[in-house]
Write a protein that holds these residues in place. Structure first.
Motif, PDB file in Angstrom:
ATOM      1  N   PHE B  27       0.782  -1.229   0.000  1.00 47.70           N
ATOM      2  CA  PHE B  27       0.000   0.000   0.000  1.00 47.70           C
ATOM      3  C   PHE B  27       0.820   1.288   0.000  1.00 47.70           C
ATOM      4  N   ASN B 108      -5.359   1.245   4.420  1.00 46.37           N
ATOM      5  CA  ASN B 108      -5.392   2.630   3.950  1.00 46.37           C
ATOM      6  C   ASN B 108      -4.997   3.603   5.043  1.00 46.37           C
ATOM      7  N   ALA B 111      -1.330   3.488   5.529  1.00 42.01           N
ATOM      8  CA  ALA B 111      -0.638   4.157   4.420  1.00 42.01           C
ATOM      9  C   ALA B 111      -0.704   5.676   4.577  1.00 42.01           C
ATOM     10  N   ILE B 112      -1.878   6.181   4.965  1.00 40.75           N
ATOM     11  CA  ILE B 112      -2.033   7.638   5.124  1.00 40.75           C
ATOM     12  C   ILE B 112      -1.126   8.143   6.244  1.00 40.75           C
TER      13      ILE B 112
END
Lengths: 234, 198
Positions: B27, B108, B111-112
């Protein structure tokens, strides 16, 4: 230089060379299990015109291939129209919903769900409506007109020339969508599945291009020839 | 050019360690190396050529060594520490962790978070900012906005006091630069780049 497909080419080799022909076989109703038969033999045993097979396959796979006048005249019109109808059905039933579902999946799973995903979905919905009405017009008006010429029913005030003039390009918006997704997708979240979607779009764009090429360079000149010999008044 | 970073994971469970490493590989793109350790001892005994920019460490291990931040300052004072919460620990054990994730964090979200910690504000602006927006000129952006709003070439020419020919050549350049030709495609572009509102 590309070597075009010939009547004596072995079908299995042709498939090995270019797997994109598989969709064409399906639409022409050619059954698998063709052993080492040549194109000509396979066509005869599946009751498909060899001439039609060669024109469709070569024009779909090789952009620079253009049909000669004699082969255009001898085309089985109904079979060509049926091939185009089946392509439409495949686009409508399989390809378009596949892309739509993939866009929906990405949009739903994304964190910007409430801001931008509706923009993508709206764009695709609008495009889908355009596509459906494009296919509907051809299925509902153009193809029946062609059948009419063969049956000797001539509609005055319409000719295939009118179709050609208004034949819109349906693949350019796919190009837009590809670029938006690849270059400008606003997410800070990486989406590996986005590449699967873009791949689907490339395949569909290719299919649409080949389809439009058949309609413009095979169907239209063939129908113009039919109009001439049947005395259609433009 | 985007900088690349390295990352270290300190986690005793091989399943969690490998799983987290796989998620980060799938990711994110900013890490060129991921170092994996099962204990603080192994982490401390490692010889670093390039010290990691981010350290993800199981919070349970920090109970024995709350000062890990100080130890890492020697290698890289900017090293960011993320606590990995693998059990229901009281939150006050987070002293030196700038951020934390847990076993249920979504890929996600991870990853952020990693992106936020590694990419400075300046870089972030370069990636998302209007100023380097794929080299559209200011005039082109104005024309793009007008097209997205549904104005015709004639209306745009009148609005900006240009000839229709000039408007058309701007539109050609916009299509060339963005790769987007249709009006609805350009509208999507304008919306996602915040040039117009819905």
């Amino acid at each position: 230089m590309a070597s075009y497909i010939l009547p004596e080419s072995k079908l299995a080799w042709v498939v090995e060379e270019n797997y994109k022909i598989l969709r064409i076989l399906k639409r022409l109703g050619i059954m698998p299990g063709f052993g080492d038969k040549s194109i000509k033999e396979v066509c005869i045993s599946n009751k498909v015109s060899v001439n039609l097979f060669l024109l469709i396959a070569n024009m779909s796979l090789y952009k620079e291939f253009s049909p000669d006048l004699e082969s255009l005249k001898e085309l089985p019109t109904i079979d060509l129209v049926n091939y185009l109808r089946r392509s439409h059905r495949e686009f409508i039933i399989n390809d378009i919903p596949n892309v739509e579902n993939a866009i929906r999946d990405i949009a739903v799973n994304d964190d910007f769900a409430n801001t931008h995903s509706s923009v993508f979905l709206d764009f695709f919905e609008e495009y889908k409506t355009e596509l459906l009405s494009h296919f509907e017009y051809e299925d509902g008006s153009v193809f029946p007109y062609i059948n009419g010429i063969i049956e000797g029913k001539i509609r005055s005030g319409y000719s295939i020339e009118k179709f050609e003039e208004n034949h819109t390009n349906i693949e350019s918006k796919i190009g837009d969508l590809k670029n938006i997704l690849l270059k400008y997708f606003p997410s800070k979240n990486p989406h590996p599945e986005l590449y699967d979607l873009v791949e689907k779009l490339y395949i569909l764009q290719n299919e649409f291009e080949a389809h439009a090429y058949l309609e413009d360079k095979l169907l239209v000149p063939h129908v113009e020839y039919l109009e001439r010999i049947n005395g259609v008044v433009k | 050019m985007r900088k690349s970073y390295s990352l270290a994971i300190v986690e005793p469970s091989v399943m969690v360690r490998e799983g987290l490493s796989k998620i980060i590989c799938d990711f994110t793109t900013q890490f060129h190396t991921i170092f994996k350790f099962d204990s603080l001892e192994h982490l401390y005994s490692h010889h670093w050529d390039t010290p990691p920019s981010v350290l993800i460490i199981n919070k349970l291990l920090l109970i024995g060594d709350p000062d890990i931040k100080k130890r890492f300052d020697i290698y890289d004072p900017n090293c960011k520490i993320i606590g990995l919460q693998s059990s229901l620990l009281p939150t006050n054990s987070t002293d030196c962790c700038e951020e934390s994730i847990n076993l249920y964090s979504k890929p996600n979200e991870i990853a952020i978070l990693l992106r936020k910690l590694t990419i400075s504000e300046q870089e972030d602006q370069n990636i998302n900012g209007v100023s380097e927006q794929y080299d559209l000129s200011e005039r082109e952006i104005e024309v793009l906005i007008s097209v997205a709003k549904g104005m015709t070439n004639k209306e745009i020419a009148f609005e900006y006091n240009l000839s229709i020919h000039t408007v058309m050549s701007h539109r050609k350049n916009i299509a060339k630069k963005t790769g987007i030709k249709s009006i609805s495609g350009l509208t999507v572009y304008a919306l996602i780049n915040g040039l117009i509102e819905k």
